[in-house]
Scaffold this active site. Structure first.
Site, PDB file in Angstrom:
ATOM      1  N   THR A 295      -7.324  -2.593  11.159  1.00  0.00           N
ATOM      2  CA  THR A 295      -7.688  -2.865   9.766  1.00  0.00           C
ATOM      3  C   THR A 295      -9.121  -3.407   9.650  1.00  0.00           C
ATOM      4  OG1 THR A 295      -5.370  -3.347   9.308  1.00  0.00           O
ATOM      5  CG2 THR A 295      -6.972  -4.117   7.681  1.00  0.00           C
TER       6      THR A 295
ATOM      7  N   ARG B  51      -2.694   6.536  12.443  1.00  0.00           N
ATOM      8  CA  ARG B  51      -3.066   5.112  12.482  1.00  0.00           C
ATOM      9  C   ARG B  51      -3.922   4.817  13.719  1.00  0.00           C
ATOM     10  NH1 ARG B  51      -1.682   1.296   8.423  1.00  0.00           N
ATOM     11  NH2 ARG B  51      -1.143  -0.235  10.023  1.00  0.00           N
TER      12      ARG B  51
ATOM     13  N   ASN C 243     -13.218  -0.519   4.681  1.00  0.00           N
ATOM     14  CA  ASN C 243     -12.787   0.065   5.964  1.00  0.00           C
ATOM     15  C   ASN C 243     -12.504   1.571   5.914  1.00  0.00           C
ATOM     16  OD1 ASN C 243     -10.283  -0.005   4.767  1.00  0.00           O
ATOM     17  ND2 ASN C 243      -9.374  -1.442   6.227  1.00  0.00           N
TER      18      ASN C 243
ATOM     19  N   GLU D  37       4.042   7.757  -0.400  1.00  0.00           N
ATOM     20  CA  GLU D  37       2.642   7.836  -0.829  1.00  0.00           C
ATOM     21  C   GLU D  37       2.233   9.271  -1.175  1.00  0.00           C
ATOM     22  OE1 GLU D  37       0.675   5.795   2.406  1.00  0.00           O
ATOM     23  OE2 GLU D  37       1.530   3.864   1.816  1.00  0.00           O
TER      24      GLU D  37
ATOM     25  N   LYS E 274     -11.448   6.382   1.401  1.00  0.00           N
ATOM     26  CA  LYS E 274     -11.678   5.427   0.316  1.00  0.00           C
ATOM     27  C   LYS E 274     -13.057   5.657  -0.309  1.00  0.00           C
ATOM     28  CE  LYS E 274      -8.525   2.070   2.452  1.00  0.00           C
ATOM     29  NZ  LYS E 274      -8.368   0.677   2.985  1.00  0.00           N
TER      30      LYS E 274
ATOM     31  N   ARG F 197     -12.507   3.770  11.940  1.00  0.00           N
ATOM     32  CA  ARG F 197     -13.032   2.467  11.496  1.00  0.00           C
ATOM     33  C   ARG F 197     -13.954   1.858  12.551  1.00  0.00           C
ATOM     34  NH1 ARG F 197      -7.221   0.309   9.199  1.00  0.00           N
ATOM     35  NH2 ARG F 197      -7.389   1.047   7.040  1.00  0.00           N
TER      36      ARG F 197
ATOM     37  N   TYR G  22      -0.448  -0.087  -3.283  1.00  0.00           N
ATOM     38  CA  TYR G  22      -0.562  -1.304  -2.475  1.00  0.00           C
ATOM     39  C   TYR G  22       0.405  -2.396  -2.928  1.00  0.00           C
ATOM     40  CZ  TYR G  22      -4.785   0.243   0.063  1.00  0.00           C
ATOM     41  OH  TYR G  22      -5.679   0.896   0.887  1.00  0.00           O
TER      42      TYR G  22
ATOM     43  N   HIS H 158      -7.516   5.030   4.662  1.00  0.00           N
ATOM     44  CA  HIS H 158      -6.134   4.534   4.633  1.00  0.00           C
ATOM     45  C   HIS H 158      -5.232   5.486   5.400  1.00  0.00           C
ATOM     46  CE1 HIS H 158      -2.166   3.333   3.112  1.00  0.00           C
ATOM     47  NE2 HIS H 158      -1.942   4.628   2.943  1.00  0.00           N
TER      48      HIS H 158
ATOM     49  N   PHE I  56      -6.556 -11.213  -1.813  1.00  0.00           N
ATOM     50  CA  PHE I  56      -7.562 -10.142  -1.908  1.00  0.00           C
ATOM     51  C   PHE I  56      -7.104  -8.955  -2.756  1.00  0.00           C
ATOM     52  CE2 PHE I  56      -5.185  -9.507   2.104  1.00  0.00           C
ATOM     53  CZ  PHE I  56      -4.709  -8.207   1.926  1.00  0.00           C
TER      54      PHE I  56
HETATM   55  P1  DAT Z   1      -4.194  -1.124   6.783  1.00  0.00           P
HETATM   56  O1  DAT Z   1      -5.102  -0.453   5.778  1.00  0.00           O
HETATM   57  O2  DAT Z   1      -4.827  -1.187   8.145  1.00  0.00           O
HETATM   58  O3  DAT Z   1      -2.810  -0.538   6.786  1.00  0.00           O
HETATM   59  P2  DAT Z   1      -3.044  -3.355   5.312  1.00  0.00           P
HETATM   60  O4  DAT Z   1      -1.993  -2.414   4.856  1.00  0.00           O
HETATM   61  O5  DAT Z   1      -2.615  -4.646   5.910  1.00  0.00           O
HETATM   62  O6  DAT Z   1      -4.056  -2.653   6.358  1.00  0.00           O
HETATM   63  O7  DAT Z   1      -4.012  -3.712   4.092  1.00  0.00           O
HETATM   64  C1  DAT Z   1      -4.395  -2.704   3.190  1.00  0.00           C
HETATM   65  C2  DAT Z   1      -5.861  -2.862   2.876  1.00  0.00           C
HETATM   66  O8  DAT Z   1      -6.076  -4.125   2.256  1.00  0.00           O
HETATM   67  C3  DAT Z   1      -6.771  -2.871   4.109  1.00  0.00           C
HETATM   68  O9  DAT Z   1      -7.098  -1.571   4.537  1.00  0.00           O
HETATM   69  C4  DAT Z   1      -7.955  -3.624   3.610  1.00  0.00           C
HETATM   70  C5  DAT Z   1      -7.321  -4.658   2.673  1.00  0.00           C
HETATM   71  N1  DAT Z   1      -7.098  -5.916   3.375  1.00  0.00           N
HETATM   72  C6  DAT Z   1      -6.114  -6.198   4.259  1.00  0.00           C
HETATM   73  N2  DAT Z   1      -6.205  -7.444   4.730  1.00  0.00           N
HETATM   74  C7  DAT Z   1      -7.289  -7.977   4.133  1.00  0.00           C
HETATM   75  C8  DAT Z   1      -7.935  -9.242   4.187  1.00  0.00           C
HETATM   76  N3  DAT Z   1      -7.479 -10.223   4.972  1.00  0.00           N
HETATM   77  N4  DAT Z   1      -9.051  -9.429   3.425  1.00  0.00           N
HETATM   78  C9  DAT Z   1      -9.522  -8.444   2.643  1.00  0.00           C
HETATM   79  N5  DAT Z   1      -8.952  -7.232   2.523  1.00  0.00           N
HETATM   80  C10 DAT Z   1      -7.862  -6.996   3.264  1.00  0.00           C
HETATM   81 MG    MG Z   2      -1.339  -0.524   5.287  1.00  0.00          MG
END
Ligand code: DAT
Ligand code: MG
Length: 151
Positions: A93, A87, A114, A128, A11, A104, A51, A117, A59
């Site tokens: 996350t 992963r 973080n 993707e 990122k 991370r 996303y 991805h 968010f």
């Molecule tokens: P991951 O990236 O671990 O697969 P995710 O798919 O649930 O997690 O979410 C995608 C991204 O969105 C994550 O890397 C960071 C952001 N995100 C997720 N949950 C969040 C939250 N509660 N507050 C802020 N950003 C968040």
């Molecule tokens: Mg995800």
């Protein structure tokens, strides 16, 4: 299967912080094959499509703003179990909850920064990779050291 593929992305914070080499190195050393690699600044349309499952989250606008805020490094990785393994290498996350030793866990402190991805299923890996790479940007090849990596 052995030809499973994952989309991994460094990122904008990871790029700005000079962590590109460190992060790519972890996947290389693990033994996954790098079949796609580019530096790329994405549109908000692409970020929203990537996303889309999170579009109703509070968010979401900030997430799109973050992902489009500067160049990312797009990786396509191939190998047995690469989706789940990537992963694990990436970690939870929330970087504060991510185990030490994960990307991370070692390199971040906030969910909204973080660093990296990784696709969450083989289906999303394919989705993707198709979203972020043109067909001719994905290079299928067989590393010559493969017999030393797999029996
Ligand atoms: P991951 O990236 O671990 O697969 P995710 O798919 O649930 O997690 O979410 C995608 C991204 O969105 C994550 O890397 C960071 C952001 N995100 C997720 N949950 C969040 C939250 N509660 N507050 C802020 N950003 C968040
Ligand atoms: Mg995800």
């Amino acid at each position: 299967g052995p030809s499973e593929r994952s989309y991994v992305m460094i990122k904008p914070d990871g790029v700005q912080r000079g962590l590109v080499g460190e992060i790519i190195s972890r996947f290389e050393k693990k033994g996954f094959t790098l079949i796609g690699l580019k530096l790329y600044t994405c549109s908000s349309e692409l970020a929203k499509e990537h996303y889309k499952d999170l579009s109703s989250k509070p968010f979401f606008p900030k997430l799109v703003e973050y992902i489009t805020s500067g160049p990312v490094v797009c990786l396509a990785l191939k190998g047995p179990g690469v989706v789940a393994s990537a992963r694990k290498l990436i970690g939870a996350t929330n970087p504060l909850q991510a185990e030490p030793g994960t990307i991370r866990g070692d390199l971040g402190i906030e969910t909204g920064r973080n660093v990296v991805h990784g696709s969450d299923s083989p289906e999303n890996g394919e989705r993707e990779i198709a979203l972020w790479f043109k067909e001719d940007e994905v290079c299928e090849w067989e590393p010559s050291m493969m017999p030393w990596l797999r029996e």
